[in-house]
Write an enzyme that holds these catalytic residues in place. Structure first.
Site: not given
Ligand code: NAD
Length: 487
Positions: A249, A461, A283
């Site tokens: 997602e 989901e 998102c």
């Molecule tokens: P992010 O990608 O920075 O982090 C998301 C999660 O991934 C965090 O828990 C982080 O610790 C983890 N993570 C980071 N690097 C990783 C790696 N190399 N391997 C595994 N896990 C890792 O995202 P964010 O800044 O927390 O959230 C914002 C982003 O999430 C936006 O792009 C938003 O659009 C997206 N989002 C999508 C949805 C959806 O349902 N499509 C919902 C909410 C947010």
């Protein structure tokens, strides 16, 4: 703002601490005060969670679906009873206004637990008649599944992933975002209080490296990420060597198309909710608002006055509409995008800066911002900003609007506002997006599939569709007669 949990991790039904891990601080974004200090999982903690989940899964999968469902339903009930406390902690962790968290966070987590709790007894295979011989299919659990969360809807994300996973007989390990570690632990507590067997749901804290450890772990069968596109690519790569199932997602830059004949107040309301709710940290936000030329000026006029009536302030005051963003760093990133919009020639219709709020000088505040005169090539029209910044673009006809709306590497969501029924369905059928709305925006009930196409994601989901992503199909061929062999 004390919201210190009993310990950082919740494994096999109990809180566990290991202060050898890197420090994680939960900060109240409205003031910059510390809510809680936790520790990221060490490799030993990750192993402990995997072992607990592995040990618990077979017996959990062997239970009847209705028995599993009953525990999910009890958990939902507990979340509803605890909603006030859970919402307050979600507000402290995320900064989102309590007006929102009371209805959209633990409450939507409870919705997911109710939906999948109810469905758990109805997850079945099928029978395929071959005129004598037959095949039946079994829907089997995958095993140990893991989820990695973003910061914007912490407990909702934890429940949207774990409720279908558990309903299908999997055990689960959830890693919340390091920005918002608190409420997943309270979900684990509710599961335990509802009678979930130890080890079926576990929470480990951590940064990206902890997520990566889960994504690459050979004993984890499936990984479900909510996060950005770059993180999605890394998680896919980490999951590749062990050929894991994945649900992704990811981010978006979704379009909203407003035609001349639309109910303008609804279209403006939809665009505002689809850009400013949760201070823009959603998102599926419709951050490119394409407005047909005939209503463009009126749209901007009303949008400006309605946006300027949004109340920013104390997130714990029920009358406040919007709180701050999740962190000063994220706010500054969004301010950078606002500067790029100005530099590239867009016009700030309203907002564009940091509000002055007495008593909240150290918070991650930002004004809801609308840009007019935006063109498709501007940075603010191409990149996901993930803050309360709306871009309004003008269009002349349907074909042009569709082509421009689809000219993005993202494909999470899209919306159309029009009074013309045929056009609404025609346009939606051509929008390259996984989740779409006609004459509304951003409603995501658990009954409806949610997810993206193109770089916005893989899998769905919510709804029955989630069951496909947390089970595997085994086909069983049954012979009705002797084997017909030429040898
Ligand atoms: P992010 O990608 O920075 O982090 C998301 C999660 O991934 C965090 O828990 C982080 O610790 C983890 N993570 C980071 N690097 C990783 C790696 N190399 N391997 C595994 N896990 C890792 O995202 P964010 O800044 O927390 O959230 C914002 C982003 O999430 C936006 O792009 C938003 O659009 C997206 N989002 C999508 C949805 C959806 O349902 N499509 C919902 C909410 C947010």
């Amino acid at each position: 703002m004390n919201a210190q949990p009993k310990a950082s991790h919740h494994i096999a039904g109990v809180y566990i601490e290991d202060d050898a891990g890197a420090v994680i601080e939960s900060i109240y974004p409205a003031t910059g005060e510390l809510n809680a200090r936790l520790y990221a999982a060490t490799p030993a903690i990750v192993e402990r969670a995997v072992e607990a989940a592995k040990a618990a899964q077979p017996a959990w999968a062997a239970m009847k679906g209705v028995e599993r469902g009953r525990i999910l339903l009890r958990t939902a009930q507990l979340l509803r009873e605890r909603n006030q406390d859970l919402s307050r902690i979600e507000t402290l962790d995320t900064g989102k206004a309590i007006q929102e968290t009371l209805v959209a966070d633990a409450a939507s987590a409870a919705d997911a637990l109710e939906y999948f709790g109810g469905l758990a007894g109805a997850i079945t295979g099928e029978h395929i008649d071959l005129g004598g011989d037959f095949v039946y299919t079994r829907r089997e659990a995958l095993g140990v599944c893991a989820g990695i969360g973003a910061w914007n809807y912490p407990i909702q994300i934890a429940a949207w992933k774990s409720a279908p996973a558990l309903a299908c007989g999997n055990s689960f390990i959830f890693k919340p975002s390091e920005m918002t570690p608190l409420t997943a632990l309270l979900l684990a507590e509710a599961f335990t209080d509802a009678g979930l067997p130890a080890g079926v749901f576990n929470v480990v804290q951590g940064y990206g490296d902890t997520g990566a450890a889960l994504a690459s772990h050979p004993d984890i069968a499936k990984i479900s990420l909510t996060g950005s596109v770059p993180t999605g690519a890394k998680v896919l790569a980490a999951a590749a060597p062990t050929i894991k199932s994945v649900t992704m997602e990811l981010g978006g830059k979704s379009p909203i198309l407003v035609f001349d004949d639309a109910d303008l107040e609804s279209a403006i309301g939809g665009a505002m909710l689809g850009n400013f709710y949760s201070t823009g940290q959603i998102c599926s936000n419709g951050t490119r608002v394409f407005v047909q030329r005939g209503v463009h000026e009126r749209f901007l006029d009303r949008l400006k006055s309605r946006t300027e009536a949004i109340r920013l302030g104390d997130p714990l005051d029920p009358d406040t509409h919007l709180g701050p963003m999740v962190s000063v760093a994220q706010r500054d990133k969004v301010l950078g995008y606002i500067e790029s919009g100005k530099r590239e020639g867009a016009r700030v219709l309203t907002g564009g800066g940091v509000p002055e709020l007495q008593g909240f000088e150290n918070g991650a505040w930002i004004q809801p911002t609308v840009f007019a005169d935006v063109t498709d090539s501007m940075t603010i029209a191409r990149e996901e900003i993930f803050g309360p910044v709306m871009s309004v673009l003008v269009f002349d006809d349907e074909a042009e609007a569709l082509e421009r709306a689809n000219a993005s590497q993202f494909g999470l969501a899209a919306g159309v506002f029009t009074a013309d029924l045929s056009r609404a369905h025609r346009v939606v059928s051509q929008l390259e997006a996984g989740t779409t709305w006609i004459n509304t925006y951003n409603l995501t009930p658990v009954e409806a599939p949610f997810g993206g196409v193109k770089q916005s994601g893989i899998g769905r989901e919510n709804s029955r569709a989630a069951v496909d992503h947390y089970t595997r199909v085994k086909s069983v061929y049954v012979a009705a007669g002797p084997v017909d062999s030429p040898y």
